[in-house]
Design a protein around this motif. Structure first.
Motif, PDB file in Angstrom:
ATOM      1  N   ARG A  90      -8.265  20.210   3.346  1.00  0.00           N
ATOM      2  CA  ARG A  90      -7.529  20.559   2.361  1.00  0.00           C
ATOM      3  C   ARG A  90      -6.677  19.553   2.177  1.00  0.00           C
ATOM      4  N   SER A  91      -5.731  19.560   3.078  1.00  0.00           N
ATOM      5  CA  SER A  91      -4.622  18.676   3.131  1.00  0.00           C
ATOM      6  C   SER A  91      -4.792  17.170   2.672  1.00  0.00           C
ATOM      7  N   ILE A  92      -5.359  16.772   3.415  1.00  0.00           N
ATOM      8  CA  ILE A  92      -6.495  14.960   3.110  1.00  0.00           C
ATOM      9  C   ILE A  92      -6.584  15.251   1.825  1.00  0.00           C
ATOM     10  N   GLU A  93      -7.527  15.963   0.307  1.00  0.00           N
ATOM     11  CA  GLU A  93      -7.518  15.969  -0.386  1.00  0.00           C
ATOM     12  C   GLU A  93      -6.728  15.569  -1.161  1.00  0.00           C
ATOM     13  N   ARG A 141      -0.393  31.865  10.475  1.00  0.00           N
ATOM     14  CA  ARG A 141      -0.273  30.917  10.897  1.00  0.00           C
ATOM     15  C   ARG A 141      -1.591  29.847  10.976  1.00  0.00           C
ATOM     16  N   LYS A 142      -0.880  28.740   9.937  1.00  0.00           N
ATOM     17  CA  LYS A 142      -1.985  27.893  10.038  1.00  0.00           C
ATOM     18  C   LYS A 142      -1.880  27.099  11.054  1.00  0.00           C
ATOM     19  N   ARG A 143      -3.215  26.352  11.191  1.00  0.00           N
ATOM     20  CA  ARG A 143      -3.272  25.712  12.489  1.00  0.00           C
ATOM     21  C   ARG A 143      -3.276  24.479  12.287  1.00  0.00           C
ATOM     22  N   PRO A 144      -2.036  23.755  12.883  1.00  0.00           N
ATOM     23  CA  PRO A 144      -1.857  22.664  12.486  1.00  0.00           C
ATOM     24  C   PRO A 144      -1.904  21.046  12.707  1.00  0.00           C
ATOM     25  N   GLY A 145      -1.979  19.854  11.564  1.00  0.00           N
ATOM     26  CA  GLY A 145      -2.608  19.461  12.267  1.00  0.00           C
ATOM     27  C   GLY A 145      -2.993  19.108   9.916  1.00  0.00           C
ATOM     28  N   PRO A 146      -3.939  17.593  10.136  1.00  0.00           N
ATOM     29  CA  PRO A 146      -4.651  17.338   8.962  1.00  0.00           C
ATOM     30  C   PRO A 146      -5.424  18.233   8.924  1.00  0.00           C
ATOM     31  N   ILE A 202       1.126  -1.151   0.097  1.00  0.00           N
ATOM     32  CA  ILE A 202      -0.339  -0.355   0.384  1.00  0.00           C
ATOM     33  C   ILE A 202       0.710   0.946   0.227  1.00  0.00           C
ATOM     34  N   VAL A 203       0.521   2.342  -0.809  1.00  0.00           N
ATOM     35  CA  VAL A 203       0.987   3.365  -0.636  1.00  0.00           C
ATOM     36  C   VAL A 203       0.061   4.831   0.290  1.00  0.00           C
ATOM     37  N   ARG A 204       0.892   5.219   1.324  1.00  0.00           N
ATOM     38  CA  ARG A 204       0.572   6.395   1.651  1.00  0.00           C
ATOM     39  C   ARG A 204       1.362   7.215   1.529  1.00  0.00           C
ATOM     40  N   TYR A 205       0.355   8.925   1.503  1.00  0.00           N
ATOM     41  CA  TYR A 205       0.676   9.817   1.254  1.00  0.00           C
ATOM     42  C   TYR A 205       0.501  10.717   2.645  1.00  0.00           C
ATOM     43  N   LYS A 206       1.300  11.360   3.035  1.00  0.00           N
ATOM     44  CA  LYS A 206       0.762  12.398   4.094  1.00  0.00           C
ATOM     45  C   LYS A 206       1.267  13.479   3.659  1.00  0.00           C
ATOM     46  N   TYR A 207       0.416  14.641   3.256  1.00  0.00           N
ATOM     47  CA  TYR A 207       1.107  15.787   2.831  1.00  0.00           C
ATOM     48  C   TYR A 207       0.499  17.078   3.952  1.00  0.00           C
ATOM     49  N   ASN A 208       1.376  17.882   4.845  1.00  0.00           N
ATOM     50  CA  ASN A 208       1.335  18.376   5.440  1.00  0.00           C
ATOM     51  C   ASN A 208       2.418  20.032   5.009  1.00  0.00           C
ATOM     52  N   MET A 209       1.339  21.180   6.474  1.00  0.00           N
ATOM     53  CA  MET A 209       1.813  22.384   5.626  1.00  0.00           C
ATOM     54  C   MET A 209       2.181  22.771   7.611  1.00  0.00           C
ATOM     55  N   ALA A 210       3.299  22.703   7.972  1.00  0.00           N
ATOM     56  CA  ALA A 210       4.015  23.670   8.662  1.00  0.00           C
ATOM     57  C   ALA A 210       3.103  24.631   8.760  1.00  0.00           C
TER      58      ALA A 210
END
Lengths: 319, 235
Positions: A95-98, A87-92, A72-80
């Protein structure tokens, strides 16, 4: 947040940051910079700064996710949280899940997952600085990190966006063009030209779509050449370091295999004249249901080599 | 001859019958699967520069026991897949109640891959005179893709390492290397292995390692503090 510019393209046909309409931003690539990851890549794409790490193939946790016939391929895109102006609220988030989902699918078919049944290939993307087009930059970085990790693939994935401002199609949008433009269409393309990701935000006519797709494909081909060069340079640089590090006497001893100095290979450098306008992210908003995906924490894994005290010597030959 | 470096998806040949390891055929043409080096003999092969160990039949590997169940040991073999060593595959006949006395959790063994099922169940065996549990020496990890370099062409590198350092070395296909000998010699072997791993794909590697090994390390003060500490502990 900057104001909407009156004009995106000046009388000379140049954009706000001085690029031509079909010109991509400068790219800087460094491969293999994380020691603990199996493969890694740091990539700068204009003002975007991306770190990609690949782990695997490795055991799947949680176990129930594993597939009996393929990896399986798992891809985790995360913005600091500091990657954008506000400031972006941290965590998924939505948008980042999409972005993770569509990017994963851009890679899944290009990786020979069937060679590693019951295992997982994890790709982690960290956006350190965002300036529109982070998903395309992240895919470019992930592709190189996968190659660095020794994952078998049908080819590299290159990715680039096309958009529309002032009723003109432009390649590789920057922040202002993305925020105030009329359309944004990121694509990802494999080495042999298959499109593995295509999204669109805004409006394009059929003709514009066709022309835009061609422009974006051309952009991907340019990026592919840069990716290819980066990998080969990475290999050549490691070779060069070894020759320089070699002790003097050993260099003398191998005079038959004389170590030829190569020209220092220049990296494409980010030019300073691109204005820094890192605003909040308002990338594509695609209205579709996104399946809930359990995110996993990045854990460095390392093998402990047991050191056992010697008390006797045995002889053995295994080759 | 300088080997050519290729990237995944790079075109290699029009002749699909020449497709070897590390390549794939698409519409009659051969492409590379890996970021690696090409070698062409009868077939075109691509050797990856990195990657995990994938068990295959009759590989000799070094594993560490991570779990014991009724009549089975489970071994970490530096791969995405655990290896299973059944009690009947132990080097001699033992009772299932005594398994821990022979191999406990954390113990290492040299084993052979007996079978790999399509679903990647790895069966190991110790029923061969070469295979046994490890009671002394040190185990060192190298990248599995560098194992052929450590062994060298028909074993040239490994036999040189053994000869020059008076150590005994067993290289597992999974990248674990078991070294036995005098502590100082083992340190020397490990330094040599570091060189091989780092310079795996350069020309004249055997010569350079040979020069390194012949250096008079016995009288040389140990330069690394780590080694000093290690030696103190071991003395």
């Amino acid at each position: 947040m900057s104001e909407k510019p009156e004009k995106f393209i000046d009388e000379n046909g140049l954009r706000l940051d001085g690029r031509k309409i079909d010109q991509i931003r400068d790219i800087k690539i460094e491969i293999g910079i994380l020691n603990r990851a199996d493969g890694s890549c740091y990539l700068e794409f204009g003002n975007n700064k991306i770190m990609a790490a690949v782990y695997g193939p490795r055991e799947v946790h949680p176990r129930h996710q594993q597939k009996a016939t393929k990896a399986i391929v798992r891809y985790k895109y995360n913005m600091a949280s500091f990657s954008v102006e506000d400031r972006k609220r941290p965590g998924p988030d939505r948008r980042s899940i999409e972005v993770s989902k569509v990017s994963r699918e851009a890679f899944e078919k290009e990786i020979f997952t069937e060679l590693y049944p019951k295992s997982a290939i994890d790709i982690f993307i960290e956006i350190l600085q965002a300036d529109a087009g982070t998903r395309t930059a992240a895919i470019n970085a992930a592709s190189l990190a996968l190659a660095d990790a020794g994952i078998p693939m049908r080819g590299l994935i290159s990715s680039c966006a096309v958009g529309k401002v002032d009723d003109t199609l432009i390649l590789d949008l920057n922040k202002d063009e993305d925020n105030y433009g009329q359309a944004d269409m990121p694509i990802a393309m494999s080495t042999d030209g298959k499109i593995t990701l295509l999204q669109m935000d805004g409006h394009l006519t059929q003709e514009e779509f066709k022309k835009g797709l061609e422009m974006a494909q051309q952009g991907c081909r340019e990026i592919y050449e840069l990716q290819r060069k980066a990998l080969i340079d990475h290999y050549n640089n490691t070779q060069k370091e070894i020759i320089q590090d070699a002790p003097v006497e050993s260099v003398k001893d191998i005079s038959t295999e004389s170590a030829t100095e190569e020209d220092p290979i220049e990296d494409p450098v980010i030019s300073d004249d691109v204005p820094d306008n890192g605003n909040t992210v308002n990338d594509d908003e695609i209205k579709e249901d996104i399946p809930d995906e359990k995110e996993e924490v990045i854990l460095d894994e390392d093998e402990d080599n047991p050191a056992i005290v010697s008390d006797e010597t045995e002889d053995d030959t295994l080759e | 001859m300088e080997k050519k470096i290729v990237i995944p998806g790079e075109f290699l040949s029009d002749n699909s019958s020449k497709a070897g390891d590390g390549t794939y055929v698409h519409e009659g043409k051969v492409y590379s699967k890996f970021f690696g080096l090409v070698s062409e003999r009868d077939k075109i092969q691509v050797v990856s520069l990195s990657g995990k160990y994938l068990p295959s039949i009759s590989d000799i590997v070094i594993g560490t026991v991570v779990e014991i169940s009724y009549s089975n040991w489970f071994l970490d073999i530096n791969s995405p897949y655990e290896g299973r060593l059944n009690i009947s595959e132990f080097s001699r006949r033992i009772e299932s109640g005594n398994m821990m006395e022979y191999l406990n959790i954390g113990d290492s063994v040299v084993v052979m891959v007996k079978e790999v099922t399509p679903s990647m169940k790895v069966e190991l065996t110790m029923r061969n005179h070469k295979l046994r549990s490890i009671t002394n020496g040190r185990i060192f990890e190298i990248s599995p893709s560098k194992v052929p370099r450590v062994i060298g062409r028909s074993g040239s590198m490994i036999s040189m390492l053994k000869k020059e350092t008076n150590c005994d070395i067993v290289v597992g296909q999974n990248g674990f290397v078991w070294v036995t000998g005098k502590e100082k010699d083992i340190d020397h072997v490990i330094e040599g292995l570091h060189i091989i791993e780092k310079e795996a794909h350069t020309k004249g590697l055997t010569d350079r390692v040979s020069v390194f090994l012949k250096e008079d390390y016995e009288d040389k003060p140990v330069d690394s503090t780590n080694l000093e500490i290690l030696n103190e502990l071991l003395d």
